[in-house]
Write an enzyme that holds these catalytic residues in place. Sequence first.
Site, PDB file in Angstrom:
ATOM      1  N   ILE A 114       0.818  -1.221   0.000  1.00  0.00           N
ATOM      2  CA  ILE A 114       0.000   0.000   0.000  1.00  0.00           C
ATOM      3  C   ILE A 114       0.845   1.260   0.000  1.00  0.00           C
ATOM      4  O   ILE A 114       0.324   2.357   0.055  1.00  0.00           O
ATOM      5  CB  ILE A 114      -0.995   0.028   1.188  1.00  0.00           C
ATOM      6  CG1 ILE A 114      -0.262  -0.235   2.505  1.00  0.00           C
ATOM      7  CG2 ILE A 114      -2.113  -0.970   0.981  1.00  0.00           C
ATOM      8  CD1 ILE A 114      -1.169  -0.139   3.713  1.00  0.00           C
ATOM      9  N   GLY A 115       2.120   1.108  -0.064  1.00  0.00           N
ATOM     10  CA  GLY A 115       2.941   2.316  -0.147  1.00  0.00           C
ATOM     11  C   GLY A 115       4.394   1.971   0.021  1.00  0.00           C
ATOM     12  O   GLY A 115       4.745   0.860   0.424  1.00  0.00           O
ATOM     13  N   SER A 116       5.241   2.937  -0.327  1.00  0.00           N
ATOM     14  CA  SER A 116       6.649   2.715  -0.065  1.00  0.00           C
ATOM     15  C   SER A 116       7.274   4.064   0.213  1.00  0.00           C
ATOM     16  O   SER A 116       6.828   5.091  -0.296  1.00  0.00           O
ATOM     17  CB  SER A 116       7.327   2.046  -1.254  1.00  0.00           C
ATOM     18  OG  SER A 116       7.267   2.893  -2.365  1.00  0.00           O
ATOM     19  N   GLY A 119      10.914   6.188   2.225  1.00  0.00           N
ATOM     20  CA  GLY A 119      12.346   6.169   2.461  1.00  0.00           C
ATOM     21  C   GLY A 119      12.777   5.065   3.394  1.00  0.00           C
ATOM     22  O   GLY A 119      13.906   4.598   3.318  1.00  0.00           O
ATOM     23  N   GLY A 137      11.181   2.108   3.762  1.00  0.00           N
ATOM     24  CA  GLY A 137      10.869   0.765   3.305  1.00  0.00           C
ATOM     25  C   GLY A 137       9.473   0.710   2.713  1.00  0.00           C
ATOM     26  O   GLY A 137       8.875   1.739   2.382  1.00  0.00           O
ATOM     27  N   VAL A 145       5.392  -0.573   2.643  1.00  0.00           N
ATOM     28  CA  VAL A 145       4.283  -0.793   3.561  1.00  0.00           C
ATOM     29  C   VAL A 145       3.288  -1.775   2.944  1.00  0.00           C
ATOM     30  O   VAL A 145       2.918  -1.632   1.771  1.00  0.00           O
ATOM     31  CB  VAL A 145       3.565   0.536   3.885  1.00  0.00           C
ATOM     32  CG1 VAL A 145       2.556   0.332   5.002  1.00  0.00           C
ATOM     33  CG2 VAL A 145       4.569   1.600   4.250  1.00  0.00           C
ATOM     34  N   ASP A 196      10.521  15.079   8.907  1.00  0.00           N
ATOM     35  CA  ASP A 196      10.083  14.756   7.544  1.00  0.00           C
ATOM     36  C   ASP A 196       8.580  14.973   7.405  1.00  0.00           C
ATOM     37  O   ASP A 196       7.863  14.096   6.937  1.00  0.00           O
ATOM     38  CB  ASP A 196      10.476  13.315   7.210  1.00  0.00           C
ATOM     39  CG  ASP A 196      10.535  13.051   5.710  1.00  0.00           C
ATOM     40  OD1 ASP A 196      10.553  14.032   4.942  1.00  0.00           O
ATOM     41  OD2 ASP A 196      10.539  11.877   5.309  1.00  0.00           O
TER      42      ASP A 196
END
Length: 871
Positions: free
Chosen positions: A518-520, A522, A524, A526, A635
């Site tokens: 479902i996502g990536s 910095g 790693g 997800v 961030d």
Amino acid sequence: MASFIFFLSFSLSWAIVSGISWSEFLYPNFTASHYKFIDGGGSFLFSRNGTFKAAMSSPGTQQTRYYFCVIHVVSHNIVWSANRDAPVSSSAQMILDFNGIKIIEEDGSLKWSTPGLRSSVSALELTETGNLILMDKFNGTLWESFHYPTDTILIGQKLPVGRWLSSAKTEDDLSTGDYKLSITADDAILQWHNQIYWKFSMATKAYTNSNQAVEYMAVNQTGLYLFGHNGSVVVVQLNLEQSNFRMIKLDVSGQFIVSSYSTADRNPDFAGPVDRCRIPFICGSVGLCTDDSQSGAPLCSCPSNFKAGSSKTNDCVPSDASYSLLVSCNSTRNGTKLNSSSLISYLRLGYGTDYFATDFAAPIKYGINLTSCQDLCSARCSCLGVFFGNSSGSCYQLENELGSFRLSSSSENDQLGFIKTIVGPPSSRGGGDNGFGSQSSNFPIVALVLLPSSGFFLLVLLAFLWCRRSRVYTKGKTKVSRPSSPSEDIDAFSIMGLPTRFDYAELEKATDGFKIKIGSGGFGTVYKGTLPDGTEVAVKKITNLGLQGKKDFCTEIAIIGNVHHVNLVKLKGFCAQGRERMLVYEYMNRGSLDCTLFGTGPVLEWQERLDIALGIARGLAYLHSGCEHKIIHCDVKPENILLQEQFQAKISDFGLSKLLTPEQSSLFTTMRGTRGYLAPEWLTSSAISDKTDVYSYGMVLLELVSGRKNCLFRARSHSTSDDNSNGAPSSSSSSQGLIYFPLFALDMHEEGRYLELADSRLEGRVTSEEVEKLVCVALCCVHEEPTLRPNMGSVVSMLEGEIPLCQPNLASLNFLRFYGRRFAESSAVEESSGKDSVTLFPKANNSRDRTNSGSNTYFSYISSQQVSGPR
Ligand SMILES: *[C@@H]1O[C@H](CO)[C@@H](O)[C@H](O)[C@H]1NC(C)=O
Ligand SMILES: *[C@@H]1O[C@H](CO)[C@@H](O)[C@H](O)[C@H]1NC(C)=O
Ligand SMILES: *[C@@H]1O[C@H](CO)[C@@H](O)[C@H](O)[C@H]1NC(C)=O
Ligand SMILES: *[C@@H]1O[C@H](CO)[C@@H](O)[C@H](O)[C@H]1NC(C)=O
Ligand SMILES: *[C@@H]1O[C@H](CO)[C@@H](O)[C@H](O)[C@H]1NC(C)=O
Ligand SMILES: *[C@@H]1O[C@H](CO)[C@@H](O)[C@H](O)[C@H]1NC(C)=O
Ligand SMILES: *[C@@H]1O[C@H](CO)[C@@H](O)[C@H](O)[C@H]1NC(C)=O
Ligand SMILES: *[C@@H]1O[C@H](CO)[C@@H](O)[C@H](O)[C@H]1NC(C)=O
Ligand SMILES: *[C@@H]1O[C@H](CO)[C@@H](O)[C@H](O)[C@H]1NC(C)=O
Ligand SMILES: *[C@@H]1O[C@H](CO)[C@@H](O)[C@H](O)[C@H]1NC(C)=O
């Protein structure tokens, strides 16, 4: 008999009470020697309440080196010594006269004295704080020991910039050792032979509050501080538990230790570096330090191509006796020095070897090949070896003195380490190896003589560690009853408040073999998962973590896991098994803000934007001041803001920046951080503080107003007519292309034309006042000067209308014009060449390049694309 003892003790206490020994003042002409006050262990001066005493004393069990020193009575710690580099005998005298204090050896030679004073001495006082003071007849201070610290500072004492503490050589030899604590303009650093190995501001518990220049370090009952601006500004602080007696010491071991005492019990408050393998000489010269994860004690061995040396230290020497080590040309040690006829050869260290100094020193060259790197080293007599980053081509030199190496815990370490040697055994004339073992044929005999003693100790140590290890292992096995779980897991230590720990297998099952990505980002990738109880979770599989050890990881996780706030994504658990590190978060069903805000779905209504803005502000305010440990996010950007039903915003990834190694945090800064949200201080390498997050928040707020990426904004005249043509040039910028939205916002703010800034998709469903509120707050948040930015607490109050809106300070926003102009130029070039602006500045991709070569970092700040890798 009893009466005799009574008499003895009575007469003793009487002697102490009535005698000269129980006094806080001494007057000229006074003389003392250890011998003269032998009954009191050489002590002749006591502070008023007896907390400190001054004595002619010999530390440890030896009785040859005596020092005039100040001792903390209950702990027996020597907190100051006068003649650390000139020890004297037991009959040497300390003399107090009108000119100050002198220490005279038995034979009449002067060993130490106070510097020349401006008037004559009338008294010497030892205060309750541990300070020795020479006073004139008006009780004015002529000289005080607090101004001449040795290895310790106490409450009330200041260690100013330019001064330093030096460790003692050993516990009973107080002479100046090789470790040094210095105060610099922005930090307190530990050094060994001019090479940095630790920085105070990097400690997990230390907070940087300000960018002001540091003036001195001081400790008090509640913390350790670096102060600036004549003591009115705390630049870096470390909060400690309340204690009435506390001291900072640069220990013989090379560690910086803060401890407090209640009665005689020492409470270690803080130590740095925590990982003792980072201490430069922990395993001797060229020794290899390995952290034993169970005992926490460092274990020493020799790297590949090296074997235990012939001296009684831990030093390692080349296994092949036809090579020998060099000493640096400016070293004071005896040893083989490089000369023009030497034949140089490099011995390779094993994989994953790391050196303490390469984390702090910049490479001497980037982007070169190994051969050139070694050639550079060969040409310098101060260079003793190189570390070469195989992928980045950065070349680090090991200089001055060779310390110990450590095994890197990061799997991504692609550094190759080499030690410079010369071919041929060390020349015996050059004053070889402390006079023995210089010929290789001698070596085995020497080793045989020496090994039994040191080897026996090593065996005992190994046996002890083995027992511990197997004990822990069996315990773990019976408890977990899952033989497949790796033995070297975190069972060995318990950390309070750690969230649920998952097995790798459990998470693999929950995510159906890491199927739904479902996502990536910095850190790693997800994955979506479902726990056996049906809860939906997001599993973040971490790839880019600089783990200094499982324990550090767990400490951070415990901190993050203990932070609970409705506007922060909850950490439900974690997995730390083998090399795998995973974080399990609550699942957020509406995705991240960037998709909702910049995507093509239904437009976010103004009230929803307001709710999101307030939610993020509350979450950040909590991170900065609401929880036990201050957390700076580092961030903040739309990708890290997740949404739930009702547009409740939650911040994710907080606390993770602390998990990066210094090396990786520079990577984080230059590569992973998204340009548009990074505050100017990231690029000028000034202090990062909570105000850095405030800046990023301001940038996000502007994007909430416009519904566009700040860097992809076209003026209204373009954006409303995207479909037909590039209309007339915009009012504020002559550029045909992109406009830097923060600058546009500043222009419109000055002209009071707020509605121009609102997302056109709202089609007027917002008033000028509403937009003005967010824009003013946002502009205040992006002030160049961090101290002019409001804190997140004030931002919340402003958004809630509890306090008046702040007025943007135009002078501190001028930098936007500069950035904006350069931005317009670069985007014009970009448009005409049809290329991504990034390609114009290839150096921005070099993670190692932190040389701050102005334009490079500058452009990375404003480049219109995310230079970063996947996120
Ligand atoms: C202390 O000693 C100095 C020189 O030894 C002498 O001149 C002075 O008078 C002495 N003072 C006292 C108070 O004894
Ligand atoms: C010495 O001790 C007394 C009583 O314990 C206390 O009131 C006093 O403040 C102390 N003096 C100093 C200089 O700490
Ligand atoms: C100096 O201090 C002592 C002790 O505190 C005191 O007795 C004396 O009066 C002081 N002298 C002056 C000149 O203030
Ligand atoms: C210690 O110093 C800090 C910073 O100046 C201050 O805020 C704090 O109140 C001090 N603590 C005590 C007990 O004086
Ligand atoms: C610094 O502060 C001290 C007292 O707090 C004051 O006496 C001194 O004048 C100040 N120095 C400067 C340069 O402001
Ligand atoms: C050794 O010499 C180099 C220059 O050759 C210098 O940069 C370095 O600081 C010196 N180190 C010491 C400890 O003097
Ligand atoms: C240079 O070093 C070599 C050994 O490395 C030695 O044999 C030679 O004598 C040295 N030359 C000078 C001039 O010191
Ligand atoms: C390394 O770089 C140098 C200079 O750039 C070049 O002359 C040399 O051929 C290179 N060596 C290798 C092995 O690539
Ligand atoms: C260094 O990197 C090159 C490719 O960039 C690779 O072929 C080589 O095996 C690497 N060397 C080591 C020792 O990792
Ligand atoms: C170095 O060698 C010289 C003579 O070879 C000797 O006098 C001196 O003590 C040695 N120094 C050390 C620190 O070993």
